[in-house]
Every structure is written in structure tokens, then in C-alpha cells.
Design a protein around this motif. Structure first.
Motif: not given
Lengths: 409, 163
Positions: A178-185, A311-318
């Protein structure tokens, strides 16, 4: 006072039948839930040794394939909060007049514990994986032990697919991916595939789904299938709950009263999100979608609602933009999906399925995860206990949703 | 009495951290992950143990408050439910006021009232008072859920944007 929790820990035959009759559901789901309840009073999960798994694997493969093989490189696998997994190499020998060569196929046994956080059918999972071969990336599925004739619990054997569920440099230590951070690229390349494959899944022609014999086909223009699904989870709540929650009953009644008719049935994954697919980090390719145990034939909006579940999402770097599954903004997700599938995203259906998904996740956490962990039914009770603690947070989401729809009515 | 429960738990946690964790095979990921979660759970339990009774009483107080409002909304068309809820409310309130009542009794009364509220909701479906009952349940559940969230705040899964 005999507590509600006790009556469910040692259910009588009358209790099991009463709930079955109260909430009619699909036949195969009824079979696995009834089995769960009949076994509930029995032992908790007995640690299964690798030796036992190896013996069972040999017997199952031997029964269907013959005994001209070896298994090697045996190891436990981690990941997921539901099933027990063992990886191994299937080694068969090709012999000709001039040479003898070993053919190695990496495989995985996926076996249920004594009781799962989601009690599902290995048979259905097997059928779906067979159907989807060459349509979208899924592991090849080889053998099935639906009734635990070979393994201690129902199991299936599928091909090992290489890849990771999260970037190897990821800092996420959360359970169940839950809550995977992929990184922009990475996310730009993965996001497109994630949406495209979902569109492909939902666009599979109905006539192709006839091989899914353990599934019921919804009637177009009727909400019977939606109500059956709602009853599925309501029944699970009745079987697993440790306390009553009136708010959950409010949700059930609202979902029942507002169940939309299905206009176009699709094959639905049921848990389509980051954490449930593997990808190759260097090639940036999705190599396999996993965990098909909740698949059903229903309304595609269920997958859309689940994939964009906060729940499964993330906020962008902005620090502003919400990324569905940590991959792409929600509106971009839907626009891309419409383009690939040619199917419209109906906002009102989407909203209904958001509430249904929320309802289900409260049942998974406050009902099943708590019940299963307390009953010591799995190989990772502590993971389930941790998961159960998120239940009140999910219940608050449900409360807010209900407040909005009921006040708007 | 020494050693008290909190001290015993803390010693157990320290042992797991200092002796057991370093001895677990680093390549055994399931064991590593589950031991880390076990330690975290025990630490959270240590922190909460002194407040357990307060938490249970607070929960029962909120449930009683909600049940009183629902009781007022039940009509003579639901006489048995109304009577049952009134009796259980009186007993639950008496237990709440009894400083010697043990935690299990308070928890049991909370469960009984919650069950009564679910029965009341089901019985009133389609009746004139259903909407008002739903409104009370939605509004008054907020404080109960908030209490539960604080009690389970060590889950490590809550994210701010999710609400």
C-alpha cells in the motif's frame, strides 16, 4: 452474556445456514465461505514446513504430469497479506538419441492459510489466469488443488515471473504494497501500461468469458449481480465481525437501495492497484498482474474506483496533485482509460463503486483481518493485526461519503 | 506489585530488539518483517495499557449518548425494541457509573448497545423515523471513530490525503 464474537468463533450449523439463506451470493463464493465457517472452530494455522510443501508439490505435479521431473531451489516468498507462497524450480529432462538437457521452469505455489483475510476460490483464480494468458501480462498457471487433495490447504501452482512490486530504492515499508512511491521517471512509463492493460481487461468480449465456469454472468440491465456482490461482503461481515457497527448497516442499506443496473459486464480484477503488479526496473515494463482472487464479472467502474482509491495513492512532488496508485492524476487516468478502451467513465457509477469499495475495505480490516489474526489462522497474523488497525480510518471515509450522499438526497 | 505489567512488557520488547532481532537471518524477509511489526505492536500496547480503562469508558459514554438519542427517535410502532433498548441503556449507564465495574463488563455493554442500535435501524427501515435515525448515527459515529483511530494510530498506514 454470550458475546457476538464467541458465537462467530464457534458457529453452529444453524448459524451458518441462517446467514447463507439471508444473503444469496454466487455459487462458488458460497462454497468457499461455507467451507470457511465449517472449519472455523478447528485448529489455527499449523506452520507448514518446506518439506511438506515439497512433498505436496511433487504429488500434485506427478498426478497430472507424471514423475519425470525434479524440483530445486526451494524457498519461501514474502509479499501480500493473504496467501502462503513457495518458489521453486521445476526441472524436467529432455532426452534424445544424442543429448540430454535439463529444462528449468521457475514456479510458485500459492496456498491458502487456515483462513484468509479474503476467503476466495483458487478455482476462480485458476480459470481467470488461464483465460488471460496472452491478453495481458499474467503468470502462466499450471496446476490446481482446489479441494486440498495434495496440499494442507487449497493451492495452485503458477509460473514465477521476475520483477518487483516497488522500486528497489523505495523507502516504503508498508504492508501489502500500500502506498508505492515510483518516482517521476518510472511512473510515466508504468502509468501508461497500467491504464492500457486495465482497458484491455475490461474490453475482453463477453463470449470469451464463457470459459469462466465458476463465475456467474450478470444480466444486462439488471442490478442482481451488484446486489449479489454486496451480499457477498455483507455476509462476510456477518460471519467475521467482532462487534456491531450501525454505520456499516447504514452503508449496506444505502448501497442496496442505490445499486445501479449493469449496462456492460466486464471481467473485473477486484484489486487492481500498485502493489499488485510486478515490473522490470530496467526495462520499465509491467511483467505480471497478480492477485486475481477477487476477480468477478461485473461493472468496470469497480476497478476504476479501487484503482483511484485514496489509500493507494500518493501526492506528487508538487505537494498538490493526487496520483492514483502513485502513478498519474485521476483525471488523466480516466481520460487515458477512455481513449484506450473506448468505454466511458460514468461519474455517478464511479461514485457508487467508491462507496462499495470503501464498504468492502472496512469489512476486510475491522471484520476479517481482526477475526483471522485473533483466531491465529495464518502464517502472518501480526501483519493482519496491523492491517486491522486501519479500519477506523476507513470507516471515517465511509462516514464522510455517506454523509455527502444522504444529505444530498 | 513488582514487576508491574508495563515493566514486563518493556523488558520483553527490549529483549526482542537487542537479542532476538539481530539473530534473525537477514535473508528471511517474512521473519524480519513480522518481528519488526511484533515489536511495534508491543511498544504501542505498552503505551496504551495505562489508558485502557479510560478508553473503554470513553467509548461506552459515547455509545450511551448515541443510544439515548436513538431511543428518543424510536416510536410506539417499535415497542419491543424501544423497551429492550431502554432496559439495556439503564443497565449500561449503571455499569458506567459503577467505579468498580471491570473493563470486560463495560465492553460487553458497549457491544449490547451497538447490537440494539443495529436492530433498531433494521426495524425502522422504510418508516418515517428512519432518516432521522440515520442522521444521528452518521453524526454521532464521528466521535466514536475518532476515538478508535487514536487508539489504533500506530498502524502506519493512514495518509492525510486519504480523507
Amino acid at each position: 452474556m454470550k458475546t457476538l464474537a464467541e458465537s462467530r468463533q464457534h458457529p453452529s450449523a444453524e448459524f451458518i445456514e441462517k446467514i447463507r439463506n439471508q444473503y444469496p451470493i454466487e455459487t462458488e463464493i458460497d462454497r468457499v465461505l461455507t467451507r470457511k465457517m465449517k472449519l472455523r472452530s478447528g485448529d489455527g494455522y499449523q506452520g507448514v514446513s518446506l518439506e511438506t510443501m515439497v512433498e505436496a508439490t511433487k504429488k500434485l505435479i506427478g498426478f497430472y504430469h507424471g514423475n519425470h521431473f525434479k524440483i530445486d531451489n526451494i524457498r519461501w516468498m514474502t509479499g501480500g497479506a493473504s496467501k502462503i507462497q513457495m518458489a521453486f524450480d521445476f526441472v524436467s529432462t529432455i532426452t534424445t538419441d544424442v543429448f540430454e538437457k535439463n529444462l528449468i521452469t521457475p514456479m510458485v505455489v500459492r496456498m491458502e492459510p487456515a483462513e484468509s483475510v479474503v476467503e476466495t476460490s483458487r478455482k476462480r483464480e485458476f480459470e481467470v489466469l488461464q483465460l488471460l494468458r496472452n491478453k495481458i501480462p499474467v503468470p502462466p498457471c499450471y496446476w490446481l488443488d482446489a479441494e486440498a487433495e495434495f496440499f494442507p490447504y487449497p493451492a495452485l501452482i503458477y509460473g514465477f515471473v521476475s520483477g518487483v512490486v516497488k522500486p528497489s530504492q523505495s523507502s516504503s515499508k508498508q504492508v501489502s504494497g500500500i502506498g508505492v512511491t515510483f518516482g517521476a521517471d518510472l511512473r510515466e512509463k508504468i502509468a501508461d501500461q497500467f491504464v492500457r492493460h486495465l482497458a484491455t481487461l475490461h474490453s475482453i468480449p463477453l463470449e470469451t468469458l464463457s470459459t469462466l465456469v465458476s463465475f456467474e454472468m450478470p444480466k444486462v440491465g439488471s442490478n442482481d449481480a451488484v446486489i449479489k456482490q454486496l451480499n457477498w461482503w455483507r455476509r462476510v461481515w456477518e460471519e467475521d465481525k467482532s462487534e456491531d457497527i450501525p454505520l456499516l448497516d447504514v452503508a449496506y442499506h444505502w448501497l442496496l437501495d442505490n445499486a445501479p443496473a449493469i449496462e456492460r459486464p466486464s471481467l473485473v480484477h477486484g484489486d487492481y492497484r500498485s502493489g499488485n503488479f510486478l515490473f522490470d526496473e530496467s526495462a520499465c515494463n509491467i511483467t505480471a498482474f497478480l492477485d486475481w482472487e477477487l476477480a468477478l464479472i461485473g461493472d468496470r467502474h469497480q476497478d476504476l474506483a479501487w484503482s483511484t482509491y485514496k489509500l493507494f495513492g500518493q501526492i506528487d512532488e508538487d505537494n498538490k496533485t493526487f496520483l492514483a496508485c502513485g502513478l498519474l492524476p485521476e483525471e488523466e487516468f480516466f481520460a487515458c482509460y477512455e481513449t484506450y478502451s473506448g468505454l466511458k467513465v460514468d461519474r455517478s457509477r464511479l461514485h457508487y463503486y467508491r462507496i462499495l469499495c470503501n464498504f468492502m475495505s472496512v469489512i476486510h480490516s475491522l471484520g476479517s483481518a481482526h477475526r483471522v489474526a485473533k483466531g491465529s489462522k495464518t502464517h502472518q497474523d501480526i501483519v493482519l493485526l496491523t492491517f486491522s488497525k486501519i479500519g477506523y480510518f476507513l470507516l471515517e471515509q465511509l462516514r464522510v461519503h455517506l454523509s455527502e450522499v444522504i444529505n444530498a438526497a | 506489585m513488582q514487576p508491574d505489567l508495563n515493566s514486563q512488557l518493556l523488558v520483553a520488547v527490549n529483549t526482542l530488539k537487542k537479542v532476538v532481532l539481530p539473530a534473525v537471518d537477514v535473508s528471511n524477509k517474512p521473519a524480519q518483517e513480522q518481528l519488526a511489526l511484533t515489536i511495534k505492536t508491543l511498544e504501542a500496547s505498552c503505551e496504551r495499557l495505562p489508558y485502557r480503562r479510560r478508553y473503554i469508558r470513553q467509548q461506552l459514554a459515547l455509545t450511551i449518548n448515541m443510544a439515548e438519542k436513538i431511543l428518543a427517535l424510536l416510536t410506539e410502532r417499535q415497542p419491543e425494541l424501544k423497551q429492550q433498548l431502554a432496559i439495556n441503556l439503564a443497565e449500561a449507564t449503571a455499569s458506567y457509573k459503577d467505579i468498580d465495574a471491570d473493563c470486560e463488563t463495560l465492553v460487553d455493554w458497549d457491544s449490547v448497545l451497538m447490537e440494539n442500535l443495529c436492530q433498531g435501524l433494521a426495524a425502522c427501515k422504510g418508516a418515517d423515523n428512519y432518516g432521522n435515525i440515520v442522521s444521528v448515527l452518521i453524526a454521532d459515529s464521528e466521535a466514536l471513530i475518532s476515538l478508535g483511530r487514536r487508539w489504533c494510530s500506530d498502524n502506519g498506514l493512514e495518509v492525510e490525503h486519504s480523507l
